[in-house]
Design a protein around this motif. Sequence first.
Motif, PDB file in Angstrom:
ATOM      1  N   GLY A 173       0.827  -1.202   0.000  1.00 43.31           N
ATOM      2  CA  GLY A 173       0.000   0.000   0.000  1.00 43.31           C
ATOM      3  C   GLY A 173       0.858   1.247   0.000  1.00 43.31           C
ATOM      4  O   GLY A 173       2.092   1.174   0.080  1.00 43.31           O
ATOM      5  N   ILE A 174       0.179   2.387  -0.101  1.00 39.60           N
ATOM      6  CA  ILE A 174       0.893   3.662  -0.208  1.00 39.60           C
ATOM      7  C   ILE A 174       0.517   4.520   0.992  1.00 39.60           C
ATOM      8  O   ILE A 174      -0.660   4.652   1.329  1.00 39.60           O
ATOM      9  N   GLY A 175       1.538   5.049   1.646  1.00 39.00           N
ATOM     10  CA  GLY A 175       1.294   5.897   2.808  1.00 39.00           C
ATOM     11  C   GLY A 175       2.364   6.963   2.878  1.00 39.00           C
ATOM     12  O   GLY A 175       3.360   6.906   2.150  1.00 39.00           O
ATOM     13  N   LYS A 176       2.161   7.932   3.782  1.00 43.18           N
ATOM     14  CA  LYS A 176       3.139   9.024   3.872  1.00 43.18           C
ATOM     15  C   LYS A 176       4.173   8.751   4.951  1.00 43.18           C
ATOM     16  O   LYS A 176       3.833   8.371   6.067  1.00 43.18           O
ATOM     17  N   ILE A 177       5.443   8.948   4.583  1.00 44.21           N
ATOM     18  CA  ILE A 177       6.537   8.898   5.552  1.00 44.21           C
ATOM     19  C   ILE A 177       7.281  10.223   5.421  1.00 44.21           C
ATOM     20  O   ILE A 177       7.713  10.577   4.317  1.00 44.21           O
ATOM     21  N   CYS A 178       7.368  10.939   6.524  1.00 48.58           N
ATOM     22  CA  CYS A 178       7.986  12.280   6.514  1.00 48.58           C
ATOM     23  C   CYS A 178       7.378  13.141   5.392  1.00 48.58           C
ATOM     24  O   CYS A 178       8.108  13.823   4.656  1.00 48.58           O
ATOM     25  N   GLY A 179       6.092  13.071   5.223  1.00 45.50           N
ATOM     26  CA  GLY A 179       5.397  13.923   4.253  1.00 45.50           C
ATOM     27  C   GLY A 179       5.462  13.430   2.818  1.00 45.50           C
ATOM     28  O   GLY A 179       4.881  14.050   1.931  1.00 45.50           O
ATOM     29  N   MET A 180       6.153  12.312   2.555  1.00 44.64           N
ATOM     30  CA  MET A 180       6.294  11.804   1.181  1.00 44.64           C
ATOM     31  C   MET A 180       5.426  10.568   0.987  1.00 44.64           C
ATOM     32  O   MET A 180       5.430   9.675   1.848  1.00 44.64           O
ATOM     33  N   TRP A 181       4.726  10.486  -0.145  1.00 45.12           N
ATOM     34  CA  TRP A 181       4.015   9.243  -0.456  1.00 45.12           C
ATOM     35  C   TRP A 181       5.049   8.163  -0.762  1.00 45.12           C
ATOM     36  O   TRP A 181       5.934   8.377  -1.608  1.00 45.12           O
ATOM     37  N   CYS A 182       4.964   7.033  -0.059  1.00 43.27           N
ATOM     38  CA  CYS A 182       5.905   5.927  -0.275  1.00 43.27           C
ATOM     39  C   CYS A 182       5.128   4.633  -0.478  1.00 43.27           C
ATOM     40  O   CYS A 182       4.042   4.458   0.071  1.00 43.27           O
ATOM     41  N   MET A 183       5.698   3.716  -1.232  1.00 43.04           N
ATOM     42  CA  MET A 183       5.136   2.372  -1.350  1.00 43.04           C
ATOM     43  C   MET A 183       5.666   1.540  -0.186  1.00 43.04           C
ATOM     44  O   MET A 183       6.857   1.623   0.134  1.00 43.04           O
ATOM     45  N   LEU A 184       4.787   0.781   0.445  1.00 41.76           N
ATOM     46  CA  LEU A 184       5.223  -0.115   1.522  1.00 41.76           C
ATOM     47  C   LEU A 184       4.899  -1.553   1.145  1.00 41.76           C
ATOM     48  O   LEU A 184       3.784  -1.835   0.695  1.00 41.76           O
ATOM     49  N   ILE A 185       5.891  -2.413   1.306  1.00 47.20           N
ATOM     50  CA  ILE A 185       5.710  -3.836   0.980  1.00 47.20           C
ATOM     51  C   ILE A 185       6.145  -4.610   2.221  1.00 47.20           C
ATOM     52  O   ILE A 185       7.320  -4.551   2.608  1.00 47.20           O
ATOM     53  N   ALA A 186       5.197  -5.270   2.882  1.00 48.77           N
ATOM     54  CA  ALA A 186       5.512  -5.870   4.184  1.00 48.77           C
ATOM     55  C   ALA A 186       5.030  -7.312   4.238  1.00 48.77           C
ATOM     56  O   ALA A 186       3.826  -7.568   4.103  1.00 48.77           O
TER      57      ALA A 186
END
Length: 611
Positions: A173-186
Amino acid sequence: MWTCVLLRKPFLYVNIHLFPKLARNHTCTLMAQKRNQTSVLKNSWTLHTTWFRGMADLIQDNATLSHSKSRKSKGSWSFPVLDGSIHPEQIDTIEANLRNSEACIQRYLELLGKVYQREERDILRHTQDNHKLLVRDRLRLVLDNDDDFFELSPLAGYDLPYGTISNAGCLTGIGKICGMWCMLIANDATVKGGTFYPITVKKQLRAQNIAIMNRLPTVYLVDSGGAFLPLQAEIFPDQYHGGRVFYNIALMSSMKIPQVAVVCGSCVAGAAYCPSMVDESIIIDNIGSMFLAGPPLVKAATGEDISVEELGGAIVHSRVSGGVDYITSTEEEAYERVRNVAMTFNCGQCPGESVKYDEPLYSPEELKNLAPQNYECSLDVKLILSRLFDGSRFQEFKAEYGTTLVTGFAHVKGHLIGLVASNGELTHQASLKGSNFVNLCSHRNIPILFLLNTVPKASQCTSLAQAEDLGRRFKAQACMMATIACAEVPKITLVIGGCFGNDSYAMCGRSFDPNFLFLWPNARVALVDCRSPFADFLEEDENFCMDKSTLKNLEKKLENESTAFYSSARLWDDGVILPQNSREVIAKCLAIIKQKESQTLTRQQQPILRM
Ligand code: COA
């Protein structure tokens, strides 16, 4: 015109025969310099000037010079307002659609409940025996705000021939890390030790593909026993099998898409390559380990007893092999470290979201009533548009031509889009108009939203005139497909009804690589709609011989295989979304897509080569 070219300003041609009065005042080229210019036009030309203002604003909105500024509210002079009111003769259809939507939505929520459930023994093994956090808690610690997390394909893995693999054993999914949209694969190690099933590989590859298309920094939380061995033939050897994940990591690195991994469990065999190839990796002491073969295999091969920590624990990889860059003593510390690493990506700031926009005049909640239960229950697609777009405003392009396809411009939460929506059969004229419009959006770099609801049955041909018409239609559709395939603009496809047969290719179906593709729960995906017209269609075909019971079984099989849930379980899309949430989802996708515009980094030849 040459002045416009030199000044890099948009210009509009005015036909002096159609607009003689305008031509007297302006000559035949009208510089589109926002609303103050149109004030010189005479009152009698209000209608035309409104159109010009809309177009001028549209061009300027998308001009590269203005993308970083906050948009102004469109006010009363923007695109025309759609009439989204429901007429009495439509009530029966609306009620039938609503009954069907509610049943589909309930089924969807039931399935979601099932795939989110885990066996208690798996949870206890993960949290108590292995002292690890559950995957959703991990994501919560990495993200700025987990409410923002946009989970992709949660139904992937449901009821496959080899069983139900909850969430495909891996959250993306896609979420914000430090204000940036990032892809997360867990990886989710409560699903068979986080091992890779064929669907896990497919889900991870799709997540990487989305990250590549949208240039999203990517975070991997790796906790996996490698390949699920009984299915190795479907995971290991082919082009888009497991190795492709590592190939993609290298490509993403060469494209300067930042990647970071946390070793937050066992990373066995193939799973160990991910933290070894990303830009930076973090390992958690006493929890993370990396090796190509674990202690049991070492024992079998050499007879030597060795512990996990000695073979490939955090100390070994941070002090001896140098395979990781940071060691942390807790999971919490590791996710904090991910955020610190993200602060060094230095790839441009996310554009601000101080956008002002109007809500639609009609409630998006009513989209449930408009989601067609079948093709016969499809109402004019503009009823749907009036519940999706800011202020229910829509600038229709070629409104009188090829009316079975609706094209035009609108805003979704302040983001300008070009719209291509099915409103009947994709005829010759409709396809020509579709190509023309996609080409226009591509030239202006405007993202395109496709609303897909194709005809369920292949057109039959019983006369020469029909054959000629079909021939023209195919050529025009082929042209539309080519235009879409080569249009270098972001594309979002939403299947609002049927995704049937060839027409779906020309409406940017999965094989045409949209940046995102979602389905409403009522959607159907198949070559033909197997509900009632299917049998008639086959019976009419003299060459088709099949007895009644075989035909019935085939119908049943196809009916089951064409539901939105069957599609989503196999990752033919990026998830099922509720009709009433469509506006939110589209706006989020547009914000994610937009982030790439602010990135300053360019492609380099080499990936980061770790020591
Ligand atoms: N293939 C198939 N099943 C696997 C598997 C694999 N590679 N790795 C683990 N599993 C299964 C286990 O049989 C177990 O199944 P169950 O729930 O039906 O009992 C489940 O996954 C969890 O494994 P378990 O060993 O009980 O959990 P754990 O958290 O203590 O350990 C691993 C997880 C992954 C570290 C450990 O199982 C392991 O080392 N597996 C072998 C990994 C390997 O050699 N992979 C090579 C792939 S090429």
